[in-house]
Write an enzyme that holds these catalytic residues in place. Structure first.
Site, PDB file in Angstrom:
ATOM      1  N   TYR A 289       0.839  -1.203   0.000  1.00  0.00           N
ATOM      2  CA  TYR A 289       0.000   0.000   0.000  1.00  0.00           C
ATOM      3  C   TYR A 289       0.868   1.244   0.000  1.00  0.00           C
ATOM      4  CZ  TYR A 289       0.834   0.653   5.061  1.00  0.00           C
ATOM      5  OH  TYR A 289       1.410   0.873   6.290  1.00  0.00           O
ATOM      6  N   CYS A 290       0.288   2.339  -0.478  1.00  0.00           N
ATOM      7  CA  CYS A 290       0.948   3.647  -0.462  1.00  0.00           C
ATOM      8  C   CYS A 290      -0.140   4.714  -0.414  1.00  0.00           C
ATOM      9  CB  CYS A 290       1.874   3.821  -1.667  1.00  0.00           C
ATOM     10  SG  CYS A 290       1.063   3.616  -3.269  1.00  0.00           S
ATOM     11  N   THR A 291       0.200   5.961  -0.637  1.00  0.00           N
ATOM     12  CA  THR A 291      -0.752   7.049  -0.438  1.00  0.00           C
ATOM     13  C   THR A 291      -1.946   6.975  -1.390  1.00  0.00           C
ATOM     14  OG1 THR A 291       1.078   8.454   0.253  1.00  0.00           O
ATOM     15  CG2 THR A 291      -1.004   9.553  -0.241  1.00  0.00           C
TER      16      THR A 291
END
Length: 344
Positions: free
Chosen positions: A197-199
């Site tokens: 996951y990331c922003t």
């Protein structure tokens, strides 16, 4: 024909605060081949400037990565303008969770070699062979599986203020460092289910393809990133498994997801998740500072920087090259800021 915003920061902020209408903060990205990135960039600037859009947008031959603020009364026109272009048609848009309408003060569109600096040779692997996109609720439910490996693909200063439960958060300053580190450090987990996951999702696109190229068999990524996860669980009334604040790359520097504070002031150790840039412009380090320390250090990261901003401008200019020769921003954090945090 003006193709760049020529206002100073002070002028742009004054103009922004004088506006009588509301703005909406949004973001989007797409990997799509752009044959002439510069012409594409110039055309977008003219369109979006006319609509009063602000933001920071990166364009490369490989696509577009945008974080923007759009006047509410021009949102429909903005979306129509996206759909007119085949490269941007039906663009999935992520909407800010906390939005005061002051996320950006200028429209800046830059052409770069890549939309995210990853240091990878894209010709060495199939960048389209990405992991499985999980919806926010699919990702939410997968977090309960004890056999999954959950990896935060963001930098340390992002995960420090907020992360998913049980996530592994590599201690890195850049995505370029992290993507290779993950491949190396988790080589024994190639048969596990990996959750990335990331922003907003853009970093996971490249990271998932790189992991698959290196033999990871079950790579999954949060579609829409933390931004879309926060929006959907809020709509559904589901308890968040993301704790703390989501760091964002605009003037807000973060939006709280569940109201918890999981980080500390880098100077005194008090609970705090407020990022700031050092008031010494020759340093400008991004760090966490509580209000009390902000007053004590006058917005600076160290006593040294506090002493520098008290000097006459002429002396500061003479010291500038010596300061940069002595310290990089990562050195300042790791040698001067982190020891204080660890001690507290």
């Amino acid at each position: 024909m003006q193709l760049h915003n020529k206002l100073s920061k002070e002028e742009a902020l004054k103009k922004l605060h004088a506006e009588s209408f509301k703005r909406t903060t949004l973001s989007f990205y797409r990997y799509v081949i752009l044959e002439d990135p510069q012409s594409f960039r110039d055309a977008l600037f003219l369109e979006w400037d006319k609509l009063g859009c602000l933001g920071r947008i990166y364009i490369a031959r490989e696509g577009i990565n945008a974080q923007m603020s759009v006047p509410e009364h021009n949102l429909d026109a903005f979306k129509e303008a996206l759909n007119v272009r085949v490269e941007l048609k039906d663009m999935p848009i992520k909407w800010a969770v906390e939005d005061d309408g002051k996320s950006f003060f200028k429209l800046i569109i830059k052409v770069r070699p890549k939309i995210v600096a990853d240091g990878l040779d894209d010709g060495s692997f199939d960048v389209t062979n990405v992991g499985k996109h999980l919806s926010p609720m699919e990702f939410h439910e997968s977090l309960d599986d004890p056999n999954t490996v959950v990896i935060d693909m963001r930098n340390h200063y992002e995960s420090e203020v907020g992360k998913f439960e049980n996530a592994i958060c590599p201690d890195v300053d850049t995505f370029r460092e992290e993507i290779q580190m993950v491949v190396d450090d988790f080589s024994d987990k190639k048969d596990n289910k990996v959750l990335l996951y990331c922003t907003g999702g853009v970093r996971c696109e490249k990271a998932s393809a790189y992991l698959r190229h290196h033999g990871f068999n079950d790579v999954n990524q949060l579609h829409g990133g933390i931004i879309e996860y926060a929006r959907q669980i809020k709509q559904l009334g589901v308890k968040s498994k993301f704790i703390g604040k989501n760091f964002v790359f605009d003037e807000r520097l973060g939006e709280s997801i569940d109201g918890q504070i999981i980080s500390k002031c880098h100077q005194c150790g008090a609970p705090c998740d407020t990022h700031t840039n050092c008031a010494n412009d020759d340093c400008h380090l991004l760090f966490i500072q509580c209000q009390s320390c902000r007053e004590q250090y006058q917005g600076c990261c160290t006593d040294e920087c506090k002493d520098i901003i008290a000097l006459p401008q002429e002396e500061r200019i003479l010291m500038r090259s010596k300061f940069h020769d002595k310290y990089s921003k990562s050195q300042i954090y790791r040698q001067r800021i982190r020891p204080k945090l660890n001690h507290s």
